[in-house]
Design an enzyme around this catalytic site. Sequence first.
Site, PDB file in Angstrom:
ATOM      1  N   SER A 190       0.894  -1.222  -0.093  1.00  0.00           N
ATOM      2  CA  SER A 190      -0.033   0.054   0.032  1.00  0.00           C
ATOM      3  C   SER A 190       0.926   1.224   0.050  1.00  0.00           C
ATOM      4  O   SER A 190       2.047   1.099   0.418  1.00  0.00           O
ATOM      5  CB  SER A 190      -0.638  -0.208   1.228  1.00  0.00           C
ATOM      6  OG  SER A 190      -1.607   1.469   1.479  1.00  0.00           O
ATOM      7  N   TYR A 216      -2.279  -1.003  10.362  1.00  0.00           N
ATOM      8  CA  TYR A 216      -2.428  -1.479   8.960  1.00  0.00           C
ATOM      9  C   TYR A 216      -0.619  -0.851   8.466  1.00  0.00           C
ATOM     10  O   TYR A 216      -0.271  -1.535   7.696  1.00  0.00           O
ATOM     11  CB  TYR A 216      -3.266  -0.598   8.314  1.00  0.00           C
ATOM     12  CG  TYR A 216      -3.772  -0.761   6.918  1.00  0.00           C
ATOM     13  CD1 TYR A 216      -4.301  -2.025   6.386  1.00  0.00           C
ATOM     14  CD2 TYR A 216      -3.162   0.195   6.082  1.00  0.00           C
ATOM     15  CE1 TYR A 216      -4.624  -2.054   5.094  1.00  0.00           C
ATOM     16  CE2 TYR A 216      -3.356   0.042   4.601  1.00  0.00           C
ATOM     17  CZ  TYR A 216      -4.135  -1.190   4.064  1.00  0.00           C
ATOM     18  OH  TYR A 216      -4.452  -1.210   2.673  1.00  0.00           O
TER      19      TYR A 216
HETATM   20  P1  NAD Z   1     -11.769  -5.837  -0.317  1.00  0.00           P
HETATM   21  O1  NAD Z   1     -12.268  -5.658   1.043  1.00  0.00           O
HETATM   22  O2  NAD Z   1     -12.275  -5.368  -1.426  1.00  0.00           O
HETATM   23  O3  NAD Z   1     -11.013  -7.427  -0.698  1.00  0.00           O
HETATM   24  C1  NAD Z   1     -10.169  -7.896   0.438  1.00  0.00           C
HETATM   25  C2  NAD Z   1     -10.313  -9.521   0.142  1.00  0.00           C
HETATM   26  O4  NAD Z   1      -9.536 -10.386   1.198  1.00  0.00           O
HETATM   27  C3  NAD Z   1     -11.719 -10.054  -0.092  1.00  0.00           C
HETATM   28  O5  NAD Z   1     -11.660 -11.269  -0.904  1.00  0.00           O
HETATM   29  C4  NAD Z   1     -11.800 -10.951   1.253  1.00  0.00           C
HETATM   30  O6  NAD Z   1     -12.769 -11.833   1.396  1.00  0.00           O
HETATM   31  C5  NAD Z   1     -10.393 -11.187   1.518  1.00  0.00           C
HETATM   32  N1  NAD Z   1     -10.104 -11.607   3.264  1.00  0.00           N
HETATM   33  C6  NAD Z   1     -10.216 -10.704   4.001  1.00  0.00           C
HETATM   34  N2  NAD Z   1     -10.085 -11.107   5.219  1.00  0.00           N
HETATM   35  C7  NAD Z   1      -9.486 -12.566   4.645  1.00  0.00           C
HETATM   36  C8  NAD Z   1      -9.146 -13.573   5.491  1.00  0.00           C
HETATM   37  N3  NAD Z   1      -8.809 -13.565   6.953  1.00  0.00           N
HETATM   38  N4  NAD Z   1      -8.707 -14.701   5.112  1.00  0.00           N
HETATM   39  C9  NAD Z   1      -8.870 -14.731   3.730  1.00  0.00           C
HETATM   40  N5  NAD Z   1      -9.303 -13.603   2.936  1.00  0.00           N
HETATM   41  C10 NAD Z   1      -9.760 -12.819   3.620  1.00  0.00           C
HETATM   42  O7  NAD Z   1     -10.240  -5.026  -0.119  1.00  0.00           O
HETATM   43  P2  NAD Z   1      -9.205  -4.522  -1.346  1.00  0.00           P
HETATM   44  O8  NAD Z   1      -9.381  -2.806  -1.249  1.00  0.00           O
HETATM   45  O9  NAD Z   1      -9.402  -5.292  -2.635  1.00  0.00           O
HETATM   46  O10 NAD Z   1      -7.769  -4.778  -0.813  1.00  0.00           O
HETATM   47  C11 NAD Z   1      -7.053  -5.968  -1.164  1.00  0.00           C
HETATM   48  C12 NAD Z   1      -5.451  -5.642  -0.613  1.00  0.00           C
HETATM   49  O11 NAD Z   1      -5.228  -4.298  -1.118  1.00  0.00           O
HETATM   50  C13 NAD Z   1      -5.452  -5.464   0.833  1.00  0.00           C
HETATM   51  O12 NAD Z   1      -4.207  -6.132   1.155  1.00  0.00           O
HETATM   52  C14 NAD Z   1      -5.389  -4.068   0.929  1.00  0.00           C
HETATM   53  O13 NAD Z   1      -4.457  -3.502   2.279  1.00  0.00           O
HETATM   54  C15 NAD Z   1      -4.671  -3.537  -0.212  1.00  0.00           C
HETATM   55  N6  NAD Z   1      -4.792  -1.975  -0.552  1.00  0.00           N
HETATM   56  C16 NAD Z   1      -5.956  -1.391  -0.822  1.00  0.00           C
HETATM   57  C17 NAD Z   1      -6.107  -0.238  -1.116  1.00  0.00           C
HETATM   58  C18 NAD Z   1      -7.493   0.403  -1.451  1.00  0.00           C
HETATM   59  O14 NAD Z   1      -7.457   1.552  -1.695  1.00  0.00           O
HETATM   60  N7  NAD Z   1      -8.573  -0.548  -1.640  1.00  0.00           N
HETATM   61  C19 NAD Z   1      -5.179   0.667  -1.217  1.00  0.00           C
HETATM   62  C20 NAD Z   1      -3.933  -0.060  -0.847  1.00  0.00           C
HETATM   63  C21 NAD Z   1      -3.721  -1.361  -0.479  1.00  0.00           C
END
Ligand code: NAD
Length: 266
Positions: A148, A161
């Site tokens: 991130s 985080y």
């Molecule tokens: P999201 O909530 O849409 O998806 C998260 C996914 O992880 C889902 O499929 C969920 O079921 C799964 N998950 C959550 N807990 C879990 C567990 N204990 N075991 C197995 N699966 C689990 O979130 P996202 O925004 O797509 O985030 C994905 C990654 O990207 C994360 O690591 C997040 O930190 C990172 N990220 C997101 C952003 C953003 O702006 N959305 C920015 C930077 C980094």
Amino acid sequence: MDCINLEVPTVLKGKTALVTGSTSGIGHGIALCLARQGANVVLNGFGEFEAARAEVAALGVKAGYHGADMSKPAEIEAMMAYAQAEFGGVDILVNNAGIQHVAAVEEFPAAKWDAIIAINLSSAFHTTRLAIPGMRARNWGRIVNIASAHGLVASAQKSAYVAAKHGIVGFTKSIALETAQTGITSNAICPGWVLTPLVQKQIDDRAAREGIPVEQASRELLGEKQPSLQFVTPQQLGDLAVFLCSAAADNVRGVAWAVDGGWTAQ
Ligand code: NAD
């Protein structure tokens, strides 16, 4: 979803990608882009998964699913055993599953801290330690960790985080060094704001807290951090993952690649 088309459209044919947390958001987008390049895909994550699995299978590749909870090492071991038994191992490992919790450190629930460190950081240790022997045997592998902007800089109220994401950037570099003389690479992608359920919750919370419309809360969220004032898309991240899996990236090792609309340039 249209993904980047490298010169050889099926550059990943015959490879297997395991993408954690791919029932939603960024992981789902990355899974689709890898499948479009011919990779078989093992999906993982909570909630409804059949639609995501069918969408990947419709691209003509083998699509599997394992519902391991990424906070539980024994379940991660079962998922990796499933990938070995059903797909012959993991060539491309995308450590993406993640959760968020926003609170000042003195009010941060200890259980939330433990869960964020387990899911956002320790799960990548477990998948990586289990994937690397097969990658070494085949002398080819790609480890792509979804960190991130918070892996490079901090924000208040997100101590767990930020700690986990800085941790995974460091972990990425260590693995890159341990595999530097092999066909295995390890890199991190550092997205800024992407409009997924994880971020929508933060926008909705902000709108409720400030008594403002959701659209205004969304504009404010971007305006605070992301100079482009545009959300990054899962497809843009998937396209970068495809590049990191290509031969052009054979010597991209240990980088933390920001895709953040200028967030960390400030
Ligand atoms: P999201 O909530 O849409 O998806 C998260 C996914 O992880 C889902 O499929 C969920 O079921 C799964 N998950 C959550 N807990 C879990 C567990 N204990 N075991 C197995 N699966 C689990 O979130 P996202 O925004 O797509 O985030 C994905 C990654 O990207 C994360 O690591 C997040 O930190 C990172 N990220 C997101 C952003 C953003 O702006 N959305 C920015 C930077 C980094």
